[in-house]
Design a protein around this motif. Structure first.
Motif, short mmCIF file in Angstrom:
data_model
loop_
_atom_site.label_atom_id
_atom_site.label_comp_id
_atom_site.label_asym_id
_atom_site.label_seq_id
_atom_site.Cartn_x
_atom_site.Cartn_y
_atom_site.Cartn_z
N GLY A 461 0.79 -1.23 0.00
CA GLY A 461 0.00 0.00 0.00
C GLY A 461 0.82 1.26 0.00
O GLY A 461 0.25 2.37 0.03
N GLN A 462 2.14 1.13 0.00
CA GLN A 462 2.98 2.32 -0.04
C GLN A 462 3.02 2.89 -1.47
O GLN A 462 2.82 2.17 -2.45
CB GLN A 462 4.41 2.00 0.42
CG GLN A 462 4.48 1.57 1.87
CD GLN A 462 4.04 2.67 2.82
OE1 GLN A 462 4.35 3.85 2.60
NE2 GLN A 462 3.31 2.29 3.88
N PRO A 463 3.30 4.21 -1.64
CA PRO A 463 3.34 4.80 -2.98
C PRO A 463 4.43 4.14 -3.83
O PRO A 463 5.52 3.82 -3.34
CB PRO A 463 3.65 6.26 -2.71
CG PRO A 463 3.21 6.50 -1.30
CD PRO A 463 3.48 5.21 -0.57
N SER A 464 4.11 3.96 -5.12
CA SER A 464 5.07 3.35 -6.04
C SER A 464 6.07 4.37 -6.57
O SER A 464 7.13 3.99 -7.08
CB SER A 464 4.33 2.72 -7.23
OG SER A 464 3.41 1.75 -6.77
N GLY A 465 5.75 5.65 -6.49
CA GLY A 465 6.66 6.68 -6.98
C GLY A 465 6.28 8.04 -6.42
O GLY A 465 5.27 8.19 -5.69
N LEU A 466 7.07 9.05 -6.78
CA LEU A 466 6.87 10.39 -6.25
C LEU A 466 6.85 11.38 -7.41
O LEU A 466 7.70 11.34 -8.31
CB LEU A 466 8.00 10.75 -5.28
CG LEU A 466 8.02 12.20 -4.76
CD1 LEU A 466 6.80 12.48 -3.90
CD2 LEU A 466 9.31 12.47 -3.99
N VAL A 467 5.87 12.27 -7.37
CA VAL A 467 5.78 13.37 -8.33
C VAL A 467 5.84 14.67 -7.54
O VAL A 467 5.00 14.90 -6.66
CB VAL A 467 4.50 13.30 -9.17
CG1 VAL A 467 4.43 14.50 -10.11
CG2 VAL A 467 4.44 12.01 -9.96
N THR A 468 6.82 15.50 -7.89
CA THR A 468 7.01 16.78 -7.20
C THR A 468 6.53 17.92 -8.10
O THR A 468 6.97 18.02 -9.25
CB THR A 468 8.48 16.99 -6.82
OG1 THR A 468 8.94 15.87 -6.04
CG2 THR A 468 8.66 18.27 -6.03
N VAL A 469 5.67 18.75 -7.54
CA VAL A 469 5.10 19.87 -8.30
C VAL A 469 5.38 21.16 -7.52
O VAL A 469 5.02 21.26 -6.35
CB VAL A 469 3.59 19.69 -8.52
CG1 VAL A 469 3.03 20.85 -9.36
CG2 VAL A 469 3.29 18.36 -9.20
N ARG A 470 6.01 22.12 -8.21
CA ARG A 470 6.31 23.41 -7.59
C ARG A 470 5.86 24.53 -8.54
O ARG A 470 6.10 24.49 -9.74
CB ARG A 470 7.81 23.56 -7.31
CG ARG A 470 8.37 22.54 -6.33
CD ARG A 470 7.94 22.88 -4.91
NE ARG A 470 8.59 22.02 -3.94
CZ ARG A 470 8.13 20.85 -3.53
NH1 ARG A 470 6.97 20.41 -4.04
NH2 ARG A 470 8.80 20.13 -2.66
N LEU A 471 5.22 25.53 -7.96
CA LEU A 471 4.85 26.73 -8.72
C LEU A 471 5.32 27.94 -7.91
O LEU A 471 4.70 28.32 -6.91
CB LEU A 471 3.34 26.81 -8.96
CG LEU A 471 2.85 28.09 -9.65
CD1 LEU A 471 3.50 28.25 -11.02
CD2 LEU A 471 1.33 28.09 -9.78
N LEU A 472 6.42 28.56 -8.37
CA LEU A 472 7.01 29.70 -7.69
C LEU A 472 7.30 30.78 -8.73
O LEU A 472 8.06 30.56 -9.68
CB LEU A 472 8.31 29.30 -6.98
CG LEU A 472 8.20 28.20 -5.92
CD1 LEU A 472 9.57 27.79 -5.41
CD2 LEU A 472 7.32 28.68 -4.76
N ASP A 473 6.67 31.96 -8.55
CA ASP A 473 6.90 33.13 -9.42
C ASP A 473 6.71 32.80 -10.89
O ASP A 473 7.49 33.20 -11.76
CB ASP A 473 8.31 33.69 -9.21
CG ASP A 473 8.50 34.24 -7.80
OD1 ASP A 473 7.50 34.69 -7.22
OD2 ASP A 473 9.64 34.22 -7.31
N GLY A 474 5.66 32.07 -11.19
CA GLY A 474 5.33 31.77 -12.57
C GLY A 474 6.14 30.66 -13.18
O GLY A 474 6.00 30.39 -14.38
N VAL A 475 6.97 29.97 -12.41
CA VAL A 475 7.77 28.86 -12.91
C VAL A 475 7.21 27.58 -12.32
O VAL A 475 7.24 27.36 -11.11
CB VAL A 475 9.26 29.03 -12.53
CG1 VAL A 475 10.07 27.84 -13.05
CG2 VAL A 475 9.80 30.33 -13.11
N LEU A 476 6.67 26.72 -13.19
CA LEU A 476 6.09 25.44 -12.78
C LEU A 476 7.09 24.34 -13.11
O LEU A 476 7.48 24.17 -14.28
CB LEU A 476 4.77 25.19 -13.52
CG LEU A 476 4.13 23.82 -13.30
CD1 LEU A 476 3.71 23.65 -11.84
CD2 LEU A 476 2.95 23.63 -14.23
N THR A 477 7.51 23.60 -12.08
CA THR A 477 8.42 22.47 -12.28
C THR A 477 7.69 21.20 -11.86
O THR A 477 7.08 21.13 -10.79
CB THR A 477 9.71 22.64 -11.46
OG1 THR A 477 9.38 22.80 -10.07
CG2 THR A 477 10.50 23.85 -11.92
#
Length: 551
Positions: A461-477
């Motif tokens: 039941g643990q997560p199979s992977g990680l997705v990191t989402v950042r939105l800072l000053d109009g820059v989405l990574t």
């Protein structure tokens, strides 16, 4: 002594500039017309005579103007340039010629007036010509006045002429000078009826001694008079005539030369425009988008450069269209073939008695998956086929809300992943639907490569992977936890229908990241990809702030 009636020497109505007249005799009143006087025209009403000629003249002038405008509009640009050069030079030559003619005429008359006035004044002061015996017995040739006519007129109108010389024109103007006895002289131009020539007549105040009178003993015998001198204007007329002929000749030569020069300039100047016109007609007939050669830096060269830029943009658009149609045909063929194969298998199985329920369900699930893939592919193709240069009907949207909605949507489709999301508000002008689809494609791509290739989840039941989402000053990574992108594939990940060797084993059409790039460019932003050490692939989307965007 010879006398002539004043009516033999009618004065000209038009006098040269600078000519002065004083002491003119009063004129007889003009006869008054009989009958009612014509009423003045009211404001806004056309002035016409009794027979309507005025209205006909106005109509004729209007028709002439319309005819000229129609003729000018039907002329070619070459002919217009030639006509413009000829008309411009013609007007310039006409203005200069008139100015030169009037200046020379005025100066010649002024010099003549000054010379006559000085000579007559000196003659009057010396008193030689004011002695009637000298005036009537001595020829004017002996006095050095062979080129002029000399005479005298008394205050009572009595005229006296020099010997062997015609009497100069004398009339009321000269009588007025004799009567006034002031400092004013009379200057006028007089024409002779029968001879057709005309004279410049000068009269100055003087006194004459009657015949057989000893005025030296008794000065009171002197009578008021005017010494009159007239000089023929024939030399000046000939000079002015010759000057007019020369000005007309040179003006005509100048207009003809200007027309020829304008024709040559138009031919050489419009030659690049003719080539450009021919190239445009060639493109319209053959659809050959080959650019035309450009030389120079004038306005027509800039127009040719802009035309070549338009051809290049049209060629790129045509090339994109061809590639889109070719790639779309190739990509659509695969799901359609799979759907047709599954439906054929289902039909054949039904003819043989049918499939087992679990096999039938698996076959239908496969058809539904192919239909979903086909629907997604058609939607992506529709989005890319628009190929608009900029976003239309843009509105002010909050980018953080768009990203948050996309995260919620993709998280439902990939429940086995861990999501690390940090968002800060950032307003942009744009299309919320297009930006939402682009962000969703980024998140779907990250989720797809963060999961194992078989799509299974961990049993604990643990997560199979990680997705990191950042939105800072109009820059989405967006960073996934996959194996990253091969260095050979990095320059091509945003190309349409590009599938890396690793991506071919996963579902997708190869258009998701192309749509992201398309959306970024339409909003004035950019997108790029890189590999993050210790993680996976990272996609960075930058968009400008709403305050810096033009709507």
């Amino acid at each position: 002594m010879s006398k002539q009636h004043p009516d033999d020497f009618p004065s000209y109505a038009g006098r040269p500039p600078g000519a002065a007249q004083s002491g003119a005799a009063p004129r007889s009143p003009r006869p008054q017309p009989s009958g009612p006087l014509p009423q003045p025209a009211q404001p806004g009403q056309p002035v016409a005579n009794s027979n309507g000629n005025g209205n006909r003249m106005v109509a004729t002038a209007a028709r002439t103007q319309d005819w000229w405008q129609e003729k000018v509009h039907t002329l070619s640009l070459h002919a217009r340039v030639t006509l413009l050069a000829a008309v411009a030079v013609g007007l310039a030559v006409a203005i200069v010629s008139v100015a030169a003619y009037m200046t020379v005429r005025q100066q010649m008359y002024q010099n003549l007036d000054d010379s006559l006035t000085n000579r007559v004044a000196q003659a009057a002061q010396k008193g030689v010509l004011t002695n009637l015996e000298n005036l009537q017995n001595v020829s004017s040739d002996a006095l050095g006045l062979s080129d002029i006519r000399v005479g005298m007129i008394g205050a009572d109108g009595q005229k006296f002429g020099a010997a062997n010389s015609p009497v100069p024109p004398m009339g009321p103007d000269e009588v007025a000078v004799a009567q006034a006895q002031g400092n004013e002289a009379s200057l006028r131009t007089v024409g002779v009826r029968n001879g057709g020539s005309h004279f410049r007549v000068v009269a100055v105040p003087a006194h004459y001694c009657p015949l057989r009178a000893d005025c030296q003993v008794n000065p009171e015998l002197y009578q008021p008079a005017a010494l009159v001198v007239a000089q023929s204007l024939a030399p000046i007329d000939r000079t002015l005539h010759n000057l007019g002929v020369v000005l007309w000749a040179f003006g005509l030569i100048g207009v003809i030369g200007a027309a020829l020069a304008g024709n040559a300039i138009a031919r050489s100047g419009l030659r690049p425009l003719a080539r450009l016109t021919g190239a445009a007609e060639h493109v319209a007939q053959t659809e050959d988008l080959k650019p035309i050669p450009v030389s120079g830096s004038d306005e027509i060269s800039r127009l040719a450069q802009a035309f070549n830029a338009m051809l290049a943009a049209l060629a790129r658009s045509q090339d994109r269209q061809r590639r889109l149609v070719g790639d779309a045909g190739h990509e659509l063929r695969t799901p359609l073939t799979s759907i047709r194969t599954n439906l054929d298998l289902l039909a054949q199985a039904d003819q043989r008695g049918g499939l087992r329920p679990e096999d039938r369900q698996q076959l239908l699930d496969d058809v539904r998956a192919q239909m979903d893939e086909l629907t997604t592919l058609i939607g992506d193709l529709t989005e890319l086929a628009r190929d608009t240069p900029q976003v239309r009907n843009a509105e002010l949207i909050e980018l953080s809300n768009v990203v948050e909605d996309a995260v919620i949507k993709v998280r439902r489709r990939a429940p086995g992943l861990k999501w690390d999301v940090q968002l800060t508000p950032f307003p942009v002008w744009g299309d919320e639907r297009l930006l939402g689809r682009a962000v969703t494609n980024l998140l779907d791509n990250a989720a797809k490569y963060s999961l194992p290739e078989d799509g299974t989840q961990r049993s604990d039941g643990q997560p199979s992977g990680l997705v990191t989402v950042r939105l800072l000053d109009g820059v989405l990574t967006v960073t996934d936890s996959g194996s990253g992108i091969a260095e050979a594939d990095l320059p091509h990940v945003f190309e349409r229908f590009y599938r890396s060797s690793e991506a071919r084993s996963r579902p997708g059409s190869g258009l998701g990241l192309a749509i992201v790039k398309h959306a970024a460019e339409q909003h004035g932003g950019m997108i790029y990809a890189r590999n993050v050490p210790g993680a996976g692939a990272q996609f960075t989307l930058w968009l400008p702030h709403a305050a810096t965007q033009t709507r």
